[in-house]
Each structure stands twice: as C-alpha cells, then as structure tokens.
Motif scaffolding. Structure first.
Motif: not given
Ligand code: SAM
Length: 217
Positions: A89, A107, A135, A210
């Motif tokens: 977000s 992201e 990431g 992921i």
């Molecule tokens: N920090 C965020 C916030 O303040 O809203 C919450 C993050 S949410 C729990 C986890 C996020 O990590 C998701 O939006 C997901 O798409 C992203 N994500 C998962 N694997 C990722 C990767 N390899 N690289 C970047 N983003 C990744």
C-alpha cells in the motif's frame, strides 16, 4: 477535524505503547500518517483496527503493531538510505520516509506500486522511489543500504539482500514457512551472513515473498 484522528491516536496508545513500543519518533510518525488513505475507501473505518487489511491482488497492509515493531528495530536516526521489499500500500514506506533520508521500495505487482505512488505523492513523500520488480535481487545500483526491511515472508534470509547492506547495517526479514514466520533482525558485522548478529523479534504472519530468492510462485 478529521474523524480519523481519534482512532489513530487510540491505535498508538492501545496497540503500540501498551505493547512496548517506546521510540518517540516511530510513535509520532504513526500518529501523523493517515493510514486510512492507504486502503480502499470502503475500509477507511477499519484502517486503525488491530489487524492487517486487504489491499487487493490478495495482498495486505500489515497490522499497525508489526509496522511499529519492525520500524523501531531499524533504529533510524534520519540519515539512512533504506531499502524496502514489498511496497504494498505504501504505508510502511511513508513511515520510513518520515524517519530516514531516502527510501527505495520494490513491489512485484505493478497495480499496487502505481496506487502506492499516487498516495505517497498526494502526501508529499517525494523521498520514496518505487520500482516494479523482484525485490529478492535487491537494488544493486543503489546499494549499499544502511537498512533493509522485507515486508513479506521469506523461506530463508536472502543473501542477495544481506550483500547490499553496509557493515553495521540492519536487515529485518520474516523467515519461516509459507504460513508463519519469525521476525529476524540481522546486523551485518562482516561479509559473512552466518557471522551476522541475529535477533528473533517474535512470531509473525506475512504474505509470501515471491521471487528468485524467495518462494517460487
Ligand atoms: N509494506 C506494505 C505496506 O505497508 O502496505 C505491506 C506489504 S504486503 C504484506 C507484502 C508485499 O510484498 C505485497 O504487496 C507483495 O506483492 C510484495 N512482494 C512479494 N514478493 C515480492 C518480491 N519478490 N519483490 C517485491 N515485492 C514483493
């Protein structure tokens, strides 16, 4: 006065201070930032509740306490260059932008990155740079970072990220299986990951990280 101010103040006292968050700067940032703007309008009234919330694409904005715990553990002084993995977000990025010098955030889902960018711009957080991609590779061209925060659950500590830390730098990463993890704080003392100072900050539950050095799909 916005109807969200009272619930936000209450969130800080009843969810953060009561559970042991003491860093004044973290508490101030969480008092200041309008968390409700980071979720859909239909969820505005739930934005200050003691739980994560959906943000679309099967992803979540983390529980306020977890955001505070991770941020406090980073020990920010205001001068740091920060890397966040998992913009989601954009809420955590906004907190970091208040407390550090520059924030680089990655992201993997473009629609979430776009939305986060718009909210951060509307609030004037121009010291956050967002990139769409995996990431788990980190952001090599901008490394080293003083701190790295991973906001998705990893199967193990990604060595790629550890390598992009300054010596003395901190890496916060939830590590475990796909459903539950331990929140680890590593402090880099040398080039070797297994010599890093490691602290377990407790149990947590994040969506999956992921990517190449995370979970495969
Ligand atoms: N920090 C965020 C916030 O303040 O809203 C919450 C993050 S949410 C729990 C986890 C996020 O990590 C998701 O939006 C997901 O798409 C992203 N994500 C998962 N694997 C990722 C990767 N390899 N690289 C970047 N983003 C990744």
């Amino acid at each position: 006065m916005s109807r969200h101010i009272k619930p936000r103040m209450k969130m800080v006292t009843s969810q953060l201070i009561s559970r042991g968050i003491t860093d004044e700067k973290v508490l101030k940032a969480m008092e200041k930032i309008p968390r409700h703007l980071f979720v859909d309008e239909g969820l505005h009234d739930q934005a200050y509740a003691d739980n994560p919330l959906p943000i679309g694409e099967r992803q979540t904005i983390s529980q306020p306490y977890i955001v505070a715990l991770m941020t406090e553990a980073l020990e920010l002084t205001g001068h740091e260059k920060v890397l966040e993995i998992g913009t989601g977000s954009g809420y955590q990025a906004a907190i970091l932008a208040e407390l550090a010098d520059r924030v680089f955030s990655i992201e993997r889902i473009a629609s979430l990155a776009d939305r986060a960018r718009k909210v951060l711009d509307s609030l004037g957080y121009y010291n956050v740079l967002i990139r769409v991609g995996d990431g788990t590779y980190g952001w090599k061209e901008e490394s080293p970072f003083d701190v790295i925060i991973v906001t998705a659950g990893a199967p193990h500590v990604p060595k790629t990220l550890f390598d992009q830390l300054t010596v003395g730098g901190r890496l916060i990463v939830p590590t475990g299986d796909r459903h539950t993890q331990k929140l680890l704080k590593l402090t880099r003392t040398s080039n070797e990951l297994d010599k890093a100072e490691t602290k377990d900050l407790g149990g947590c539950r994040f969506v999956n990280l992921i990517g190449e050095y995370g979970w495969k799909g």
